[in-house]
Design an enzyme around this catalytic site. Structure first.
Site, PDB file in Angstrom:
ATOM      1  CG  ASP A 169      -2.255   0.626   0.932  1.00  0.00           C
ATOM      2  OD1 ASP A 169      -2.268   1.856   0.826  1.00  0.00           O
ATOM      3  OD2 ASP A 169      -3.283  -0.069   0.811  1.00  0.00           O
ATOM      4  CG  HIS A 210      -5.479   2.997   1.576  1.00  0.00           C
ATOM      5  ND1 HIS A 210      -5.070   1.868   0.907  1.00  0.00           N
ATOM      6  CD2 HIS A 210      -6.806   3.072   1.410  1.00  0.00           C
ATOM      7  CE1 HIS A 210      -6.125   1.294   0.358  1.00  0.00           C
ATOM      8  NE2 HIS A 210      -7.189   2.008   0.645  1.00  0.00           N
ATOM      9  CB  SER A 408      -9.809  -0.103   1.276  1.00  0.00           C
ATOM     10  OG  SER A 408      -9.178   0.396   0.197  1.00  0.00           O
TER      11      SER A 408
END
Ligand SMILES: *[C@@H]1O[C@H](CO)[C@@H](O)[C@H](O)[C@H]1NC(C)=O
Ligand SMILES: *[C@@H]1O[C@H](CO)[C@@H](O)[C@H](O)[C@H]1NC(C)=O
Ligand SMILES: CC(=O)N[C@H]1CO[C@H](CO)[C@@H](O)[C@@H]1O
Ligand SMILES: [Ca+2]
Ligand SMILES: [Ca+2]
Length: 662
Positions: A169, A210, A408
């Site tokens: 990520d 994230h 996600s």
């Protein structure tokens, strides 16, 4: 319809067909200042020297093939948009160099990023009671009991010990007090800036939060009074920073998914081609090769001495000659009803486990995409404005958040559940994990307003959006504990129709292939795992095209649904491998039907150039064989016991007679 040739069904052919590299359908090609260089010599020193001579910062070995190196520039933040033929020619002219490829750049977007308004204020108290996806008691207007059933797996003693999960990520805040103790620095790397420290790059809007949020869902520590608890709270988490550069390249993707497979068991990815409902794209050449190697070569438990502690320890899943396979978990996509995840070559790959999401009352999230390649689901944020219906996890700079979202959020939860199963049975292969997922996932109280729940030919219940249902950590760990590896996998090209056929809005096209699934040959497939329909088709409007496929047992898979935003009229699909998991366990022998037609208001037309049907699965029944084996081993055990008792009696008798004699 053409009769297919039954003898061309070699593995090579299958690989060729399955690994057609995808190319983006819309944008102009962009070139980066990253080069893939193949050298005659293998040493890293030589590569570094060569790279610096030609003005690069350095070179890094790419483990996908011999002598391959990634030459990366000094300035990583700039993208170049043109091919630089001078530099290429200069490199190519060097006698140490065998081959040079300038890396093309393409977009890969993280799934479910929400802006600053969504970032929560700092929490003082632990968030565990707000993590409804772990234990759902009806928090935030949710449905009690609708959760990952982790409590049962934890009670059985499985918490992820000895398992390493990599988050591919935008980095991980590895200094976060809830992550630091579970952070595996040795297995981490930063492919966005070529160093071992995948710390997220600061931006005012916390855009790069994230990966940190995903990491907390898997491996946040338990009982430390900080934030919440990870699904596998004793697992190790590695950071692979690879999303934070102007463009994605094949070499960065390939390096990431093949990074330290001897240590990393599970790779979690919550990104992919842009979910704009008009992109058809997937992994390129190197990444496909790395994935194939990942599942086929890597990962079987082998014991190597740990020099630091001078003790033998379990070196994850890597080894030779035959691995258990790296486990790739993929978010199925955030394009909502406008997109179809079968147009995303990462999510629809057989080698990835593609995970969709449900919200806390069992409905679909508005951004959920549906497709026949999704295997199962976990959870994401609610539709309601309730601020606590999101996914609670760790956030940047030591903070916590209640609002992680998107598919996600769903993929790392699955990675956590798989870590629990792997602790229960470290011998599980990438295919065992998929079988366990199919067998133990539950419909629970999931509700899809568009697609019905149906049963396939062997009675397995599935849904076009949720796959086989929501993961059940307890059920999975229990079954994993007793699990015997599934039998060998075979590949059969069941048939191919290659005569061009017209499709139009006036009437749909129906094709059929009758197959014996290579019966009588070495590669006979009797029990299905994945099925691929490799299709070449063009259309005056690609987005209006829809394609269904029905198995001999009568299971209909929707291979492609209408994508109203996709107005491609040129490229169509070129040997695109649409995949379905819905016929899992079925007997593939008999007639398969493919139906193609147009939706939407305007009249459309197109030509279907090819449909090749590829079957993947086993010859012996995975579960029946297992039951028989279990029974036989029990029988053998009781026989042995009988024999031992007889022996004891005999010994006793002879002892007695001996004693009697003396
Ligand atoms: C599709 O391909 C056929 C055969 O190459 C061609 O004749 C036709 O014009 C194409 N149609 C579209 C809509 O691109
Ligand atoms: C495919 O199946 C869907 C859902 O059942 C249906 O709406 C659509 O019309 C079908 N398309 C074709 C070409 O059969
Ligand atoms: C938005 C937010 O909660 N920010 C906090 C994150 O953590 C730092 C340091 O712990 C605080 O100063 C911020 O206010
Ligand atoms: Ca914690
Ligand atoms: Ca998508």
């Amino acid at each position: 319809m053409l009769e297919f040739s039954r003898d061309g069904a070699t593995v090579t052919l299958i690989l060729l067909l399955v690994t057609v590299s995808a190319t983006a359908s819309t944008e102009e090609a962009v070139f980066t200042n990253h080069f893939l260089v193949q050298l005659h010599e293998q040493t890293g020193d030589e590569a570094h020297q060569l790279a610096t001579e030609h003005g690069f910062d350095s070179a890094r070995k790419v483990p996908v093939a011999e002598g391959l190196f990634h030459f990366y520039p000094k300035d990583l933040t700039r993208a170049r948009r043109r091919r630089s033929s001078k530099l290429r020619q200069r490199l190519q002219a060097d006698r140490r160099v065998k081959n040079v490829f300038q890396q093309e750049g393409f977009p890969r977007t993280k799934r479910g990023y929400r802006d600053l308004n969504d970032i929560d204020t700092n929490m003082n108290d632990p968030l565990f009671s707000k993590q409804w996806y772990l234990i759902n008691t009806g928090q935030a207007d949710g449905t009690p009991g609708l959760d990952l059933n982790v409590a049962e797996a934890w009670e059985l003693g499985f918490t992820g010990k000895g398992v390493t999960i990599a988050i591919m990520d935008d980095g991980i805040d590895y200094l976060h007090p809830d992550l630091a103790s579970n952070y595996n620095a040795d297995a981490s790397y930063d492919f966005s800036s070529n160093d071992p420290y995948p710390y997220p790059r600061y931006t005012d809007d916390w855009f790069n939060s994230h990966g940190t949020r995903c990491a907390g869902e898997v491996s946040a520590a338990a009982n430390n009074n900080i934030c919440g608890v990870g699904v596998a709270f004793n697992s190790k988490v590695a950071g692979i920073r690879m999303l934070d550069q102007p463009f994605m390249t094949d070499v960065i993707e390939a390096s990431s998914i093949s990074h330290m497979p001897q240590v990393i068991d599970i790779y979690s990815a919550s990104w992919g081609p842009t979910d704009d409902g008009k992109t058809v794209d997937g992994p390129r050449e190197l990444t496909l090769q790395a994935m194939a190697d990942g599942v086929n070569k890597w990962g079987f438990p082998c014991r190597l001495p740990n020099r630091a502690t001078n003790r033998w320890y379990l070196l994850a899943r890597a080894g030779w000659p035959r691995g258990k396979g790296s486990i790739y978990v993929w978010a199925s996509g955030d394009g909502g009803s406008f997109d179809d995840c079968n147009c995303d070559g990462y999510a629809s790959s057989m080698w990835t486990i593609s995970i969709n999401s449900a919200i806390n009352d069992g409905r679909t999230a508005l951004y959920d995409e549906s497709c026949s390649s999704t295997l199962a689901s976990t959870f994401s944020n609610g539709r309601k404005r309730n601020p606590e219906a999101g996914v609670a996890t760790t956030d940047l700079y030591g903070n916590c958040t209640l609002r992680h979202s998107g598919t996600s959020a769903a993929a790392p939860e699955a990675a956590g559940v798989f870590a629990l199963a792997l602790e229960a049975n470290p011998d599980l292969t990438w295919r065992d994990m998929q079988h366990l997922t199919v067998l133990t996932s539950k419909r629970n109280q999931l509700h899809d307003e568009v697609h019905q729940w149906r049963r396939n030919g062997v009675g397995l219940e599935f849904n076009h959006l949720f796959g086989y249902g929501v993961l059940d950590a307890g059920g999975m760990a229990k079954m994993a504990r007793e699990w015997k590896p599934v039998p060998e996998r075979f590949h059969c090209v069941a048939g191919s129709v290659q005569e061009p056929r017209k499709i139009s809005s006036d009437g749909q096209l129906v094709l059929s292939i009758s197959t014996d699934a290579c019966q009588g040959k070495d590669n006979f497939v009797r029990y299905l795992e994945h099925v691929q329909a490799v299709v070449t088709v063009n259309a005056s409007r690609r987005g209006d095209l829809n394609i269904n496929m029905t198995s001999p047992a009568g299971t209909k898979s929707i291979l492609l649904s209408r994508r109203p935003r996709d107005d491609d009229a040129k490229v169509g699909f070129d040997k695109w491998p649409f995949m379905t998991t819905h016929t899992w366990g079925e007997d593939p022998r008999g007639p398969w039907l493919l139906e193609a037609g147009f939706g939407g208001d305007a009249p459309q037309h197109g030509v279907m150039m090819e449909w090749t049907l590829m079957l993947h699965g086993t010859q012996s029944a995975p579960y029946i064989d297992q039951i028989v084996r279990d029974y036989q081993s029990k029988l053998a055990m009781s026989k042995k016991q009988e024999l031992e008792e007889e022996l004891d009696e005999a010994v006793e008798r002879s002892l007695k007679s001996l004693l009697g004699k003396s």
